[in-house]
Design an enzyme around this catalytic site. Sequence first.
Site, PDB file in Angstrom:
ATOM      1  N   GLY A  15      69.403  12.722  19.119  1.00 40.48           N
ATOM      2  CA  GLY A  15      68.869  12.373  17.894  1.00 40.48           C
ATOM      3  C   GLY A  15      69.624  11.262  17.139  1.00 40.48           C
ATOM      4  O   GLY A  15      70.656  11.140  17.302  1.00 40.48           O
ATOM      5  N   ARG A  93      61.406  15.550   8.618  1.00 44.28           N
ATOM      6  CA  ARG A  93      60.148  15.225   7.873  1.00 44.28           C
ATOM      7  C   ARG A  93      59.847  13.896   7.892  1.00 44.28           C
ATOM      8  O   ARG A  93      60.706  13.067   8.151  1.00 44.28           O
ATOM      9  CB  ARG A  93      60.226  16.125   6.550  1.00 44.28           C
ATOM     10  CG  ARG A  93      61.247  15.568   5.613  1.00 44.28           C
ATOM     11  CD  ARG A  93      61.088  15.928   4.235  1.00 44.28           C
ATOM     12  NE  ARG A  93      62.366  15.812   3.503  1.00 44.28           N
ATOM     13  CZ  ARG A  93      62.308  15.725   2.113  1.00 44.28           C
ATOM     14  NH1 ARG A  93      61.071  15.937   1.415  1.00 44.28           N
ATOM     15  NH2 ARG A  93      63.365  15.579   1.543  1.00 44.28           N
ATOM     16  N   ARG A  99      60.440  19.538   3.198  1.00 40.58           N
ATOM     17  CA  ARG A  99      61.197  20.035   4.338  1.00 40.58           C
ATOM     18  C   ARG A  99      60.605  21.550   4.746  1.00 40.58           C
ATOM     19  O   ARG A  99      60.704  21.739   6.173  1.00 40.58           O
ATOM     20  CB  ARG A  99      62.644  20.444   3.849  1.00 40.58           C
ATOM     21  CG  ARG A  99      63.492  19.029   3.617  1.00 40.58           C
ATOM     22  CD  ARG A  99      64.925  19.466   3.308  1.00 40.58           C
ATOM     23  NE  ARG A  99      65.731  18.118   2.796  1.00 40.58           N
ATOM     24  CZ  ARG A  99      65.862  17.895   1.449  1.00 40.58           C
ATOM     25  NH1 ARG A  99      65.415  18.569   0.689  1.00 40.58           N
ATOM     26  NH2 ARG A  99      66.527  16.928   1.224  1.00 40.58           N
ATOM     27  N   ASP A 160      73.969  17.815   0.147  1.00 35.25           N
ATOM     28  CA  ASP A 160      73.672  17.954  -1.285  1.00 35.25           C
ATOM     29  C   ASP A 160      75.048  17.846  -2.163  1.00 35.25           C
ATOM     30  O   ASP A 160      75.117  17.292  -3.290  1.00 35.25           O
ATOM     31  CB  ASP A 160      72.992  19.167  -1.623  1.00 35.25           C
ATOM     32  CG  ASP A 160      71.846  19.266  -0.616  1.00 35.25           C
ATOM     33  OD1 ASP A 160      71.035  18.476  -0.476  1.00 35.25           O
ATOM     34  OD2 ASP A 160      71.811  20.320   0.252  1.00 35.25           O
ATOM     35  N   ARG A 163      76.354  14.611  -2.305  1.00 35.29           N
ATOM     36  CA  ARG A 163      75.843  13.613  -2.998  1.00 35.29           C
ATOM     37  C   ARG A 163      75.846  13.944  -4.713  1.00 35.29           C
ATOM     38  O   ARG A 163      75.727  12.950  -5.602  1.00 35.29           O
ATOM     39  CB  ARG A 163      74.257  13.932  -2.776  1.00 35.29           C
ATOM     40  CG  ARG A 163      73.742  13.409  -1.524  1.00 35.29           C
ATOM     41  CD  ARG A 163      72.448  14.081  -1.103  1.00 35.29           C
ATOM     42  NE  ARG A 163      71.891  13.536   0.061  1.00 35.29           N
ATOM     43  CZ  ARG A 163      70.894  13.912   0.905  1.00 35.29           C
ATOM     44  NH1 ARG A 163      70.299  14.978   0.631  1.00 35.29           N
ATOM     45  NH2 ARG A 163      70.463  13.283   1.917  1.00 35.29           N
ATOM     46  N   HIS A 188      68.142  24.200   0.733  1.00 35.06           N
ATOM     47  CA  HIS A 188      68.352  22.819   0.809  1.00 35.06           C
ATOM     48  C   HIS A 188      66.969  22.369   0.825  1.00 35.06           C
ATOM     49  O   HIS A 188      66.214  21.830   1.637  1.00 35.06           O
ATOM     50  CB  HIS A 188      68.928  22.526   2.318  1.00 35.06           C
ATOM     51  CG  HIS A 188      68.908  20.947   2.521  1.00 35.06           C
ATOM     52  ND1 HIS A 188      69.839  20.118   1.908  1.00 35.06           N
ATOM     53  CD2 HIS A 188      68.402  20.603   3.457  1.00 35.06           C
ATOM     54  CE1 HIS A 188      69.424  18.861   2.582  1.00 35.06           C
ATOM     55  NE2 HIS A 188      68.618  19.001   3.464  1.00 35.06           N
TER      56      HIS A 188
HETATM   57  N1  LIG Z   1      70.521  19.966   6.412  1.00 37.23           N
HETATM   58  C1  LIG Z   1      70.647  18.694   6.036  1.00 37.23           C
HETATM   59  O1  LIG Z   1      71.376  18.342   4.974  1.00 37.23           O
HETATM   60  C2  LIG Z   1      69.916  17.595   6.918  1.00 37.23           C
HETATM   61  C3  LIG Z   1      69.254  17.942   7.539  1.00 37.23           C
HETATM   62  N2  LIG Z   1      68.369  16.990   8.611  1.00 37.23           N
HETATM   63  C4  LIG Z   1      67.852  17.434   9.555  1.00 37.23           C
HETATM   64  O2  LIG Z   1      68.175  17.595  10.789  1.00 37.23           O
HETATM   65  C5  LIG Z   1      67.389  17.415  11.973  1.00 37.23           C
HETATM   66  C6  LIG Z   1      67.721  16.557  12.940  1.00 37.23           C
HETATM   67  O3  LIG Z   1      67.517  15.065  12.278  1.00 37.23           O
HETATM   68  P1  LIG Z   1      67.622  13.666  12.845  1.00 37.23           P
HETATM   69  O4  LIG Z   1      68.707  13.672  13.941  1.00 37.23           O
HETATM   70  O5  LIG Z   1      67.357  12.644  12.073  1.00 37.23           O
HETATM   71  O6  LIG Z   1      66.295  13.871  13.898  1.00 37.23           O
HETATM   72  P2  LIG Z   1      65.879  13.280  15.509  1.00 37.23           P
HETATM   73  O7  LIG Z   1      64.297  13.322  15.580  1.00 37.23           O
HETATM   74  O8  LIG Z   1      66.347  11.903  15.464  1.00 37.23           O
HETATM   75  O9  LIG Z   1      66.748  13.945  16.331  1.00 37.23           O
HETATM   76  C7  LIG Z   1      66.324  15.363  16.697  1.00 37.23           C
HETATM   77  C8  LIG Z   1      66.483  15.574  17.961  1.00 37.23           C
HETATM   78  O10 LIG Z   1      66.464  17.048  18.321  1.00 37.23           O
HETATM   79  C9  LIG Z   1      66.023  17.184  19.618  1.00 37.23           C
HETATM   80  N3  LIG Z   1      65.260  18.442  19.701  1.00 37.23           N
HETATM   81  C10 LIG Z   1      64.112  18.726  19.398  1.00 37.23           C
HETATM   82  N4  LIG Z   1      63.847  20.299  19.849  1.00 37.23           N
HETATM   83  C11 LIG Z   1      65.047  20.574  20.319  1.00 37.23           C
HETATM   84  C12 LIG Z   1      65.332  21.886  21.071  1.00 37.23           C
HETATM   85  N5  LIG Z   1      64.548  22.826  21.147  1.00 37.23           N
HETATM   86  N6  LIG Z   1      66.864  21.619  21.575  1.00 37.23           N
HETATM   87  C13 LIG Z   1      67.461  20.673  21.396  1.00 37.23           C
HETATM   88  N7  LIG Z   1      67.191  19.619  20.923  1.00 37.23           N
HETATM   89  C14 LIG Z   1      66.003  19.536  20.154  1.00 37.23           C
HETATM   90  C15 LIG Z   1      65.135  16.077  19.689  1.00 37.23           C
HETATM   91  O11 LIG Z   1      64.557  15.827  21.220  1.00 37.23           O
HETATM   92  C16 LIG Z   1      65.665  14.731  18.949  1.00 37.23           C
HETATM   93  O12 LIG Z   1      66.435  14.188  19.765  1.00 37.23           O
HETATM   94  C17 LIG Z   1      65.859  17.314  11.076  1.00 37.23           C
HETATM   95  O13 LIG Z   1      65.208  18.479  11.229  1.00 37.23           O
HETATM   96  C18 LIG Z   1      66.060  16.753   9.971  1.00 37.23           C
HETATM   97  O14 LIG Z   1      65.307  17.156   8.896  1.00 37.23           O
HETATM   98  C19 LIG Z   1      68.421  15.526   8.363  1.00 37.23           C
HETATM   99  C20 LIG Z   1      69.445  15.369   7.429  1.00 37.23           C
HETATM  100  C21 LIG Z   1      70.068  16.234   6.369  1.00 37.23           C
HETATM  101  O1  LIG Z   2      65.302  14.950   3.552  1.00 34.43           O
HETATM  102  C1  LIG Z   2      65.349  15.042   4.587  1.00 34.43           C
HETATM  103  O2  LIG Z   2      64.257  15.628   5.217  1.00 34.43           O
HETATM  104  C2  LIG Z   2      66.447  15.130   5.265  1.00 34.43           C
HETATM  105  C3  LIG Z   2      67.594  16.008   4.703  1.00 34.43           C
HETATM  106  O3  LIG Z   2      67.458  17.055   4.754  1.00 34.43           O
HETATM  107  C4  LIG Z   2      68.435  15.310   3.527  1.00 34.43           C
HETATM  108  O4  LIG Z   2      68.574  14.304   3.665  1.00 34.43           O
HETATM  109  O5  LIG Z   2      68.668  15.950   2.889  1.00 34.43           O
END
Ligand SMILES: NC(=O)C1=CN([C@@H]2O[C@H](COP(=O)(O)OP(=O)(O)OC[C@H]3O[C@@H](n4cnc5c(N)ncnc54)[C@H](O)[C@@H]3O)[C@@H](O)[C@H]2O)C=CC1
Ligand SMILES: O=C([O-])CC(=O)C(=O)O
Length: 330
Positions: A15, A93, A99, A160, A163, A188
């Site tokens: 991802g 999302r 979220r 966060d 930020r 979060h």
């Molecule tokens: N906690 C935080 O501060 C943040 C959290 N996030 C979250 O992180 C997550 C990933 O974000 P991105 O990389 O941008 O998404 P993305 O869609 O680019 O990548 C997610 C990857 O997870 C894979 N995936 C789905 N189900 C899976 C499973 N059961 N096992 C292994 N891999 C699986 C998908 O195939 C995809 O390649 C999202 O839920 C996003 O909302 C994003 C930014 C900040």
């Molecule tokens: O906002 C989102 O969905 C992704 C995330 O968790 C962040 O950027 O803090």
Amino acid sequence: MSNTPVKVAVTGAAGQIGYSLLFRIASGALLGPDTPVELRLLEITPALKALEGVVMELDDCAFPTLAGVEIGDDANTIFNGANVALLVGARPRTKGMERGDLLEANGAIFTVQGKALNEHAADDIRVTVTGNPANTNALIAKSNAPDIPAERFSALTRLDHNRALAQLSRKTGTSVNDLRKMTIWGNHSATQYPDIFHAEVAGKNAAELVNDQAWLENDFIPTVQKRGAAIIEARGSSSAASAAAATIDHARDWLKGTAEGDWTSMAVVSDGSYGVPEGLISSFPVTTSNGNYEIVQGLEINEFSRARIDASATELGEERDAVQALGLLG
Ligand SMILES: NC(=O)C1=CN([C@@H]2O[C@H](COP(=O)(O)OP(=O)(O)OC[C@H]3O[C@@H](n4cnc5c(N)ncnc54)[C@H](O)[C@@H]3O)[C@@H](O)[C@H]2O)C=CC1
Ligand SMILES: O=C([O-])CC(=O)C(=O)O
């Protein structure tokens, strides 16, 4: 360089966060230049081909600290012997969603992965959940891994926290190097509470130095709370490089320790501190050393902060009840 590689499992490795995260881990940003790392990369089957391409690029970097890479779609195999697990894989999302709307879509991923960690991870496993909704996904993973101590599970609020540091540094015209003791409380989500009442700017209390309640209420807090949505609005997809950087900061500080005189924010299982109901995975100010954390105790919580900490804890309780009703808690 020590000889035994640390096994770092990353889910969602193909991802957008994975694309930043893997290269930084492989280059030593997580464990330092003297510790070899073996990457264990989990993806869903249709994404394995793309992941093979990422592995080719990892090979092509010839990182001295990268001792090996294993990829696969079976959590039991990929988590086998893992010392660190970074659970990123989950659906992000899109515009207009909160979220928490992802609870049902993503929650089930963390039951399977919690069970696999329970059965196959190394005894010293430490788990960080980045995939949203991160706190409650961490709760699901923890509750499906009864043999792993609860303190080994955490969720990411470091983005966060970072930020909030950036906003405070801009407001005060100081470098982030001058800032200490920022705190993110709660979920979060848009109810999280970034708290500057205990933060310091070059040794001075940040709230007193800023002395601007309107900025605090109408600018700082909502900007940090809604930053993820602002990035989705601007970029068309959710934050990735900053999320990867924060995931590294979180896991590195957990393993290597916070600096003397400072703390960080991590979402960890509540022991009832600051009135957050026991058992919820909530963000707190924590100090860390040698892979352990302690919730900072004894901070005075004013009325303004109390209401906001309570509101986020209430939301976490609602998310817990929702996943309980979905049968996702072990
Ligand atoms: N906690 C935080 O501060 C943040 C959290 N996030 C979250 O992180 C997550 C990933 O974000 P991105 O990389 O941008 O998404 P993305 O869609 O680019 O990548 C997610 C990857 O997870 C894979 N995936 C789905 N189900 C899976 C499973 N059961 N096992 C292994 N891999 C699986 C998908 O195939 C995809 O390649 C999202 O839920 C996003 O909302 C994003 C930014 C900040
Ligand atoms: O906002 C989102 O969905 C992704 C995330 O968790 C962040 O950027 O803090």
